[in-house]
Design a protein around this motif. Structure first.
Motif, mmCIF file in Angstrom:
data_model
loop_
_atom_site.group_PDB
_atom_site.id
_atom_site.type_symbol
_atom_site.label_atom_id
_atom_site.label_comp_id
_atom_site.label_asym_id
_atom_site.label_seq_id
_atom_site.Cartn_x
_atom_site.Cartn_y
_atom_site.Cartn_z
ATOM 1 N N VAL A 24 0.896 -1.157 0.000
ATOM 2 C CA VAL A 24 0.000 0.000 0.000
ATOM 3 C C VAL A 24 0.935 1.207 0.000
ATOM 4 N N LYS A 25 0.952 1.933 -1.120
ATOM 5 C CA LYS A 25 1.965 2.966 -1.372
ATOM 6 C C LYS A 25 1.715 4.241 -0.543
ATOM 7 N N PRO A 26 2.743 5.113 -0.470
ATOM 8 C CA PRO A 26 2.643 6.298 0.401
ATOM 9 C C PRO A 26 1.419 7.189 0.136
ATOM 10 N N PHE A 31 14.583 -2.557 -4.302
ATOM 11 C CA PHE A 31 13.317 -3.213 -4.611
ATOM 12 C C PHE A 31 12.969 -3.071 -6.093
ATOM 13 N N TYR A 32 13.207 -1.872 -6.645
ATOM 14 C CA TYR A 32 12.848 -1.593 -8.042
ATOM 15 C C TYR A 32 14.052 -1.708 -8.981
ATOM 16 N N ALA A 33 15.081 -2.483 -8.599
ATOM 17 C CA ALA A 33 16.327 -2.588 -9.378
ATOM 18 C C ALA A 33 16.082 -2.896 -10.856
ATOM 19 N N GLU A 34 15.024 -3.706 -11.141
ATOM 20 C CA GLU A 34 14.760 -4.062 -12.547
ATOM 21 C C GLU A 34 14.379 -2.841 -13.397
ATOM 22 N N HIS A 35 13.964 -1.749 -12.761
ATOM 23 C CA HIS A 35 13.570 -0.535 -13.499
ATOM 24 C C HIS A 35 14.693 0.495 -13.573
ATOM 25 N N LYS A 36 15.867 0.163 -13.004
ATOM 26 C CA LYS A 36 16.991 1.104 -13.028
ATOM 27 C C LYS A 36 17.322 1.457 -14.481
ATOM 28 N N PRO A 89 13.293 6.095 -17.406
ATOM 29 C CA PRO A 89 13.123 7.522 -17.085
ATOM 30 C C PRO A 89 12.313 7.763 -15.807
ATOM 31 N N PHE A 90 11.440 6.818 -15.459
ATOM 32 C CA PHE A 90 10.595 7.034 -14.278
ATOM 33 C C PHE A 90 11.245 6.527 -12.987
ATOM 34 N N PHE A 91 12.490 5.996 -13.085
ATOM 35 C CA PHE A 91 13.112 5.361 -11.916
ATOM 36 C C PHE A 91 13.342 6.335 -10.754
ATOM 37 N N PRO A 122 12.101 9.468 -10.053
ATOM 38 C CA PRO A 122 10.864 9.947 -9.417
ATOM 39 C C PRO A 122 10.091 8.853 -8.683
ATOM 40 N N LEU A 123 10.167 7.608 -9.181
ATOM 41 C CA LEU A 123 9.506 6.485 -8.496
ATOM 42 C C LEU A 123 10.141 6.272 -7.116
ATOM 43 N N VAL A 124 11.478 6.279 -7.064
ATOM 44 C CA VAL A 124 12.185 6.111 -5.794
ATOM 45 C C VAL A 124 11.876 7.280 -4.860
ATOM 46 N N ALA A 174 -5.321 -1.848 -13.780
ATOM 47 C CA ALA A 174 -4.168 -1.499 -14.620
ATOM 48 C C ALA A 174 -3.205 -0.572 -13.885
ATOM 49 N N THR A 175 -1.899 -0.668 -14.260
ATOM 50 C CA THR A 175 -0.851 0.155 -13.634
ATOM 51 C C THR A 175 -1.199 1.634 -13.687
ATOM 52 N N ASN A 176 -1.690 2.081 -14.845
ATOM 53 C CA ASN A 176 -2.118 3.475 -14.975
ATOM 54 C C ASN A 176 -3.585 3.593 -14.536
ATOM 55 N N LEU A 223 -8.777 -1.217 -7.270
ATOM 56 C CA LEU A 223 -8.098 -0.373 -6.282
ATOM 57 C C LEU A 223 -7.505 0.880 -6.920
ATOM 58 N N ARG A 224 -6.873 0.720 -8.081
ATOM 59 C CA ARG A 224 -6.255 1.897 -8.699
ATOM 60 C C ARG A 224 -7.289 2.872 -9.229
ATOM 61 N N ALA A 225 -8.409 2.377 -9.709
ATOM 62 C CA ALA A 225 -9.483 3.281 -10.151
ATOM 63 C C ALA A 225 -10.024 4.069 -8.956
ATOM 64 N N GLU A 262 -2.764 8.921 -10.502
ATOM 65 C CA GLU A 262 -1.563 9.094 -11.321
ATOM 66 C C GLU A 262 -0.810 7.786 -11.471
ATOM 67 N N MET A 263 -0.173 7.611 -12.622
ATOM 68 C CA MET A 263 0.660 6.440 -12.904
ATOM 69 C C MET A 263 1.679 6.209 -11.793
ATOM 70 N N ARG A 264 2.373 7.274 -11.372
ATOM 71 C CA ARG A 264 3.418 7.084 -10.363
ATOM 72 C C ARG A 264 2.799 6.775 -9.006
ATOM 73 N N GLU A 265 1.827 7.544 -8.622
ATOM 74 C CA GLU A 265 1.198 7.377 -7.298
ATOM 75 C C GLU A 265 -0.040 6.498 -7.464
ATOM 76 N N ASN A 266 0.229 5.228 -7.805
ATOM 77 C CA ASN A 266 -0.889 4.363 -8.195
ATOM 78 C C ASN A 266 -1.400 3.451 -7.070
ATOM 79 N N ALA A 267 -1.183 3.894 -5.831
ATOM 80 C CA ALA A 267 -1.820 3.336 -4.619
ATOM 81 C C ALA A 267 -1.332 1.966 -4.145
ATOM 82 N N VAL A 268 -1.118 1.046 -5.090
ATOM 83 C CA VAL A 268 -0.722 -0.309 -4.695
ATOM 84 C C VAL A 268 0.303 -0.892 -5.659
ATOM 85 N N HIS A 269 1.103 -1.788 -5.121
ATOM 86 C CA HIS A 269 1.984 -2.631 -5.931
ATOM 87 C C HIS A 269 1.590 -4.074 -5.675
ATOM 88 N N GLY A 270 1.676 -4.901 -6.693
ATOM 89 C CA GLY A 270 1.499 -6.341 -6.503
ATOM 90 C C GLY A 270 2.443 -7.095 -7.425
HETATM 91 P P1 CMP Z 1 4.567 -0.878 -9.602
HETATM 92 O O1 CMP Z 1 3.642 -2.021 -9.806
HETATM 93 O O2 CMP Z 1 4.929 -0.553 -8.203
HETATM 94 O O3 CMP Z 1 5.916 -1.161 -10.425
HETATM 95 C C1 CMP Z 1 6.737 -0.114 -10.897
HETATM 96 C C2 CMP Z 1 6.103 1.214 -10.746
HETATM 97 O O4 CMP Z 1 6.667 2.237 -11.549
HETATM 98 C C3 CMP Z 1 4.647 1.155 -11.202
HETATM 99 O O5 CMP Z 1 3.909 0.426 -10.268
HETATM 100 C C4 CMP Z 1 4.314 2.619 -11.351
HETATM 101 O O6 CMP Z 1 4.031 3.218 -10.109
HETATM 102 C C5 CMP Z 1 5.644 3.158 -11.864
HETATM 103 N N1 CMP Z 1 5.636 3.291 -13.311
HETATM 104 C C6 CMP Z 1 5.637 2.323 -14.221
HETATM 105 N N2 CMP Z 1 5.663 2.828 -15.459
HETATM 106 C C7 CMP Z 1 5.697 4.151 -15.315
HETATM 107 C C8 CMP Z 1 5.724 5.211 -16.216
HETATM 108 N N3 CMP Z 1 5.731 5.021 -17.530
HETATM 109 N N4 CMP Z 1 5.729 6.455 -15.701
HETATM 110 C C9 CMP Z 1 5.728 6.657 -14.368
HETATM 111 N N5 CMP Z 1 5.699 5.674 -13.464
HETATM 112 C C10 CMP Z 1 5.671 4.435 -13.924
#
Ligand code: CMP
Length: 142
Positions: free
Chosen positions: A9-11, A49-54, A57-59, A61-63, A91-93, A102-104, A109-117
């Protein structure tokens, strides 16, 4: 099959006082919370935790977002828990998330999308081990 998945449950959702609402959705979906704690992640923890996204471009701001305040980490157990949890998250977005997910309902916002799974059983095992030791996980006997 009975499965475990890892969930955050995200910040933004914690700040919006939606921990209970989101936990209620897990429970009504048949997902049992078998481990749970509140953490305020360090930059190093979030980057790991998010090493795979290093490199994406969103890495950065995500951190930044994931370290901006406390969050809840939990292990969910149930029939097909990985895909079941992904269904109820939507959906992620949030703009693409189906009504009633939950995300709806708890994100805009894509970045502040409430939950990770976790997206697969293999990533679930890795993500659970990243945040929980075996003695913090409490499988149900009833
Ligand atoms: P999450 O399931 O936690 O996994 C990676 C996270 O990065 C994702 O949810 C989003 O919060 C974020 N994310 C993924 N793609 C983008 C993107 N294109 N722009 C911004 N944030 C993103």
């Amino acid at each position: 099959a009975l499965q475990r998945t890892f969930s955050i449950v995200k910040p933004n959702a914690v700040a919006d006082n939606n921990i209970g609402a989101i936990y209620h959705r897990f429970e009504t979906a048949g997902l049992k919370i078998i481990a749970s704690k509140m953490l305020h992640l360090s930059k190093e923890q979030a980057e790991g935790f998010y090493a795979e996204h290093k490199g994406r471009p969103f890495f950065a701001p995500l951190v930044e977002f994931m370290t901006s305040g406390p969050l809840m980490v939990q292990v969910l157990e149930g029939e097909d828990a990985v895909s079941r949890n992904r269904e109820i998250m939507g959906a992620t977005n949030p703009a693409d998330a189906l009504a009633g997910t939950l995300r709806a309902d708890y994100a805009t916002e894509m970045r502040e999308n409430a939950v990770h799974g976790s997206d697969a059983p293999e990533s679930a095992a890795r993500e659970i081990a990243y945040f929980f030791s075996d003695d913090e996980i409490c499988p149900r006997t009833r």
